[in-house]
Design a protein around this motif. Structure first.
Motif, mmCIF file in Angstrom:
data_model
loop_
_atom_site.group_PDB
_atom_site.id
_atom_site.type_symbol
_atom_site.label_atom_id
_atom_site.label_comp_id
_atom_site.label_asym_id
_atom_site.label_seq_id
_atom_site.Cartn_x
_atom_site.Cartn_y
_atom_site.Cartn_z
ATOM 1 N N LYS A 5 0.839 -1.196 0.000
ATOM 2 C CA LYS A 5 0.000 0.000 0.000
ATOM 3 C C LYS A 5 0.873 1.245 0.000
ATOM 4 N N TRP A 6 0.300 2.329 -0.494
ATOM 5 C CA TRP A 6 1.039 3.590 -0.593
ATOM 6 C C TRP A 6 1.422 4.119 0.780
ATOM 7 N N GLU A 7 0.615 3.865 1.798
ATOM 8 C CA GLU A 7 0.940 4.338 3.139
ATOM 9 C C GLU A 7 2.233 3.688 3.630
ATOM 10 N N ARG A 8 2.364 2.395 3.373
ATOM 11 C CA ARG A 8 3.584 1.684 3.805
ATOM 12 C C ARG A 8 4.799 2.181 3.033
ATOM 13 N N ARG A 9 4.632 2.398 1.724
ATOM 14 C CA ARG A 9 5.742 2.922 0.932
ATOM 15 C C ARG A 9 6.161 4.294 1.439
ATOM 16 N N LEU A 10 5.168 5.149 1.719
ATOM 17 C CA LEU A 10 5.453 6.487 2.197
ATOM 18 C C LEU A 10 6.157 6.452 3.549
ATOM 19 N N GLU A 11 5.748 5.526 4.400
ATOM 20 C CA GLU A 11 6.396 5.395 5.708
ATOM 21 C C GLU A 11 7.858 4.970 5.560
ATOM 22 N N VAL A 12 8.127 4.068 4.634
ATOM 23 C CA VAL A 12 9.500 3.628 4.393
ATOM 24 C C VAL A 12 10.346 4.767 3.856
ATOM 25 N N VAL A 13 9.824 5.483 2.866
ATOM 26 C CA VAL A 13 10.579 6.594 2.278
ATOM 27 C C VAL A 13 10.824 7.681 3.316
ATOM 28 N N THR A 14 9.827 7.982 4.132
ATOM 29 C CA THR A 14 9.991 8.993 5.179
ATOM 30 C C THR A 14 11.058 8.576 6.167
ATOM 31 N N HIS A 15 11.047 7.306 6.558
ATOM 32 C CA HIS A 15 12.049 6.821 7.513
ATOM 33 C C HIS A 15 13.459 6.918 6.925
ATOM 34 N N VAL A 16 13.616 6.535 5.680
ATOM 35 C CA VAL A 16 14.936 6.572 5.057
ATOM 36 C C VAL A 16 15.425 8.006 4.905
ATOM 37 N N THR A 18 14.506 10.654 6.752
ATOM 38 C CA THR A 18 14.723 11.328 8.033
ATOM 39 C C THR A 18 15.847 10.702 8.846
ATOM 40 N N HIS A 19 16.312 9.539 8.458
ATOM 41 C CA HIS A 19 17.429 8.882 9.148
ATOM 42 C C HIS A 19 18.519 8.523 8.140
ATOM 43 N N PRO A 20 19.179 9.536 7.529
ATOM 44 C CA PRO A 20 20.218 9.214 6.539
ATOM 45 C C PRO A 20 21.463 8.663 7.222
ATOM 46 N N THR A 21 21.879 7.493 6.824
ATOM 47 C CA THR A 21 23.069 6.877 7.403
ATOM 48 C C THR A 21 23.623 5.853 6.436
ATOM 49 N N THR A 22 24.903 5.579 6.577
ATOM 50 C CA THR A 22 25.500 4.522 5.762
ATOM 51 C C THR A 22 25.498 3.202 6.509
ATOM 52 N N THR A 23 25.249 3.237 7.823
ATOM 53 C CA THR A 23 25.151 2.006 8.620
ATOM 54 C C THR A 23 23.840 2.051 9.403
ATOM 55 N N PRO A 24 22.759 1.521 8.843
ATOM 56 C CA PRO A 24 21.457 1.596 9.507
ATOM 57 C C PRO A 24 21.430 0.761 10.783
ATOM 58 N N SER A 25 20.680 1.234 11.766
ATOM 59 C CA SER A 25 20.549 0.502 13.024
ATOM 60 C C SER A 25 19.662 -0.720 12.823
ATOM 61 N N LEU A 26 19.687 -1.597 13.807
ATOM 62 C CA LEU A 26 18.860 -2.803 13.735
ATOM 63 C C LEU A 26 17.388 -2.432 13.700
ATOM 64 N N HIS A 27 17.008 -1.385 14.439
ATOM 65 C CA HIS A 27 15.622 -0.928 14.421
ATOM 66 C C HIS A 27 15.195 -0.535 13.012
ATOM 67 N N SER A 28 16.062 0.191 12.309
ATOM 68 C CA SER A 28 15.734 0.607 10.940
ATOM 69 C C SER A 28 15.624 -0.602 10.022
ATOM 70 N N GLN A 29 16.525 -1.536 10.167
ATOM 71 C CA GLN A 29 16.506 -2.724 9.318
ATOM 72 C C GLN A 29 15.220 -3.525 9.519
ATOM 73 N N ILE A 30 14.812 -3.694 10.767
ATOM 74 C CA ILE A 30 13.599 -4.465 11.050
ATOM 75 C C ILE A 30 12.367 -3.707 10.561
ATOM 76 N N LEU A 31 12.351 -2.388 10.744
ATOM 77 C CA LEU A 31 11.212 -1.591 10.270
ATOM 78 C C LEU A 31 11.047 -1.715 8.766
ATOM 79 N N ILE A 32 12.135 -1.569 8.034
ATOM 80 C CA ILE A 32 12.061 -1.665 6.576
ATOM 81 C C ILE A 32 11.650 -3.068 6.151
ATOM 82 N N SER A 33 12.216 -4.081 6.808
ATOM 83 C CA SER A 33 11.891 -5.456 6.404
ATOM 84 C C SER A 33 10.448 -5.823 6.712
#
Length: 149
Positions: A5-16, A18-33
């Motif tokens: 759904k577009w809401e989930r896509r938008l949430e993923v894009v917003t998270h990425v 707002t949290h720019p990093t070259t080494t994502p945290s475990l929380h970010s990895q689990i959220l995206i997955s």
């Protein structure tokens, strides 16, 4: 990604974004997955946690080859070469000085950039035209495959 759904896509894009990093945290990895199916990863730095072993091995191999190709240096992008962007880049590219915000220093930076020579080589523009034409003319005058008659 077509069946998400577009809401989930938008949430993923917003998270990425707002949290720019070259080494994502475990929380970010689990959220995206959890928000995206594992076969639709568009971000290479996020591992496919809940995927099959072959997908995880392929991801690990691609990550390893990417680091080896850069000789362990951190990844840089076009933003890394622009120190005056707001917000400033996380990692500055090699050879780029940190931004100085005083007026005099900015003028010096601009004048130094304007003095740099244009990127390219200093070949006479006739050379790329003449060399192929001379080679073709030599083939007309000299036959590399003579007739055997």
């Amino acid at each position: 990604m077509k069946n998400t759904k577009w809401e989930r896509r938008l949430e993923v894009v917003t998270h990425v974004l707002t949290h720019p990093t070259t080494t994502p945290s475990l929380h970010s990895q689990i959220l995206i997955s959890t928000l995206l199916p594992s076969n639709y990863y568009t971000i290479d730095s996020y591992p496919p946690i809940f995927s099959s072993k072959s997908t995880q091995l392929r991801w690990a191999l691609s990550l390893f080859l990417d680091k080896v190709s850069r000789f362990g240096a951190p990844p840089t992008s076009w933003r890394s070469k622009c120190p005056y962007h707001i917000p400033p880049p996380l990692i500055l590219a090699k050879g780029v000085e940190e931004a100085k915000w005083e007026d005099v220093e900015k003028r010096e930076y601009v004048s130094k950039r304007m003095r740099k020579r244009r990127l390219g080589n200093n070949i006479n523009p006739l050379v790329p035209i003449l060399v192929p034409n001379i080679l073709l003319l030599s083939l007309l005058l000299w036959n590399p495959y003579p007739d055997e008659n």
